[in-house]
Design a protein around this motif. Structure first.
Motif, short mmCIF file in Angstrom:
data_model
loop_
_atom_site.label_atom_id
_atom_site.label_comp_id
_atom_site.label_asym_id
_atom_site.label_seq_id
_atom_site.Cartn_x
_atom_site.Cartn_y
_atom_site.Cartn_z
N HIS A 284 -2.94 40.53 52.19
CA HIS A 284 -2.83 40.02 53.47
C HIS A 284 -1.81 38.62 53.76
CE1 HIS A 284 -3.59 38.94 57.62
NE2 HIS A 284 -3.93 37.83 57.36
N GLN A 317 2.34 39.10 60.59
CA GLN A 317 1.28 39.31 59.64
C GLN A 317 1.56 40.60 58.91
OE1 GLN A 317 -2.70 39.27 61.19
NE2 GLN A 317 -2.57 36.99 61.63
N ASN A 319 -0.13 43.76 56.05
CA ASN A 319 -1.52 44.14 55.53
C ASN A 319 -1.04 45.29 54.54
OD1 ASN A 319 -3.62 42.24 56.33
ND2 ASN A 319 -2.79 42.89 58.16
#
Length: 353
Positions: A284, A317, A319
């Motif tokens: 992450h 972000q 992931n």
């Protein structure tokens, strides 16, 4: 006149009693100090003998050039000159050799009821004693704390070092030029009862305040607030106990670099001596867009790429899951070695103008 003489006699008598009391107290304290000093020196010597016996069970020998007790120090300690740890193994492919200039063993009252081992910052790591390729580190002394009251099954260690660094004297391309670690703290738990349990041989939690990495032809990289936990697994060979294999299991890792923070969890196995990783990691990343803008925009290269990145909204972000199979990294089913390097080469040829 008579009263005055009696007063002087009484005063002298009290003075003699006080002097005698101080003399007895000083003598008692001196005897107690010498007894405690001698007792602690014996306990430190016994501790060293126990550690040698413990290491022998792991097929590791502890040797040294000389050893001496402190003579005129207030608090006793044992000094070991050029301590050496070496793996005793018939299989020459599984070897290691460690050496330091000096190590001191003493009792610590500040780190409650512990033995403290202070190791000189100059240390040498090699695959074996005759190896020509060794890793030499420098820096501040290492402090290792071992509690006196401990679990019989699990031995615990605490380690601290303010600063250590490595510098590569060879200037070959693509190699690590220097590595600096600041404020290292670690807790290690060693399993003494491995034969009767399925647990790992050792488990550790490590914190590093800052890491500076210098690579050839790349700008210096700085990582902060690094935390990770790992375990050491021993794969026993029932036919030959001296031919045991080891695997380093990394389970969690957190760090930050400028505006980028990373959180990694999963299982990454690194076997010794092959050093071919395998496992699966969930990654992450936070602050991706800010990091790209911060690292790329101020640079003087890649003007065309910068113009297109400014127009393109970048995610904050990310992931994803990394699969590692025998040293090869995959993003899903996509092998990163082939595609990543080819993509980067194409980008450099297209935009590095």
């Amino acid at each position: 006149m008579f009263k005055r003489s009696r007063y002087l006699f009484t005063h002298k008598k009290k003075t003699h009693k006080s002097f005698f009391f101080l003399l007895i107290s000083a003598l008692s304290l001196t005897i107690a100090y010498c007894s405690i000093n001698h007792f602690l020196q014996q306990k430190i010597s016994m501790f060293l003998e126990r550690q040698q016996s413990f290491l022998q069970k792991q097929n590791i020998s502890l040797k040294f050039q000389s050893i001496s007790h402190s003579s005129w120090e207030v608090w006793p300690y044992l000094t070991i000159i050029y301590p050496i740890l070496q793996k005793n193994n018939l299989d020459t492919t599984i070897q290691f050799f460690w050496q330091a200039k000096e190590a001191k063993i003493t009792y610590s009252l500040w780190h409650p009821l512990s033995i403290v081992i202070q190791i000189d910052g100059d240390q040498l790591f090699c695959n074996d004693k005759n190896s020509t390729t060794c890793l030499q580190i420098h820096g501040k002394p290492w402090q290792i704390y071992l509690p006196l009251i401990d679990n019989r099954i699990n031995k615990s260690f605490a380690l601290q070092c303010d600063e250590t660094f490595y510098t590569n004297n060879t200037k070959s391309s693509g190699t690590l030029q220097s590595l600096q670690l600041t404020k290292i703290t670690a807790n290690l738990y060693w399993n003494n009862n491995l034969e009767q349990t399925n647990n790992s041989l050792a488990f550790s939690k490590i914190n590093i305040h800052k890491v500076m990495i210098n690579l050839v032809a790349l700008p210096p990289q700085q990582l902060k607030h690094i935390k990770f936990q790992a375990a050491l697994i021993q794969k026993n060979n029932p036919r030959n106990t001296s031919n045991n294999l080891y695997k380093l299991l990394i389970q969690k890792a957190n760090f930050s670099a400028n505006n980028l923070s990373a959180n990694v969890s999963g299982k990454l196995y690194i076997p010794y001596p092959q050093i071919i990783p395998t496992g699966e990691l969930t990654v992450h990343l936070n602050g991706v867009n800010q990091t790209i803008y911060q690292e790329l925009i101020p640079s003087t290269c890649c003007q065309k790429l910068k113009e297109e990145l400014i127009k393109t909204p970048l995610p904050s972000q990310l992931n994803f899951t990394l699969l590692i199979r025998e040293g090869d990294f995959y993003l899903g089913t996509l092998p990163l070695q082939e595609n990543l390097y080819g993509t980067l080469k194409t980008l450099m040829q297209t935009y590095a103008k």
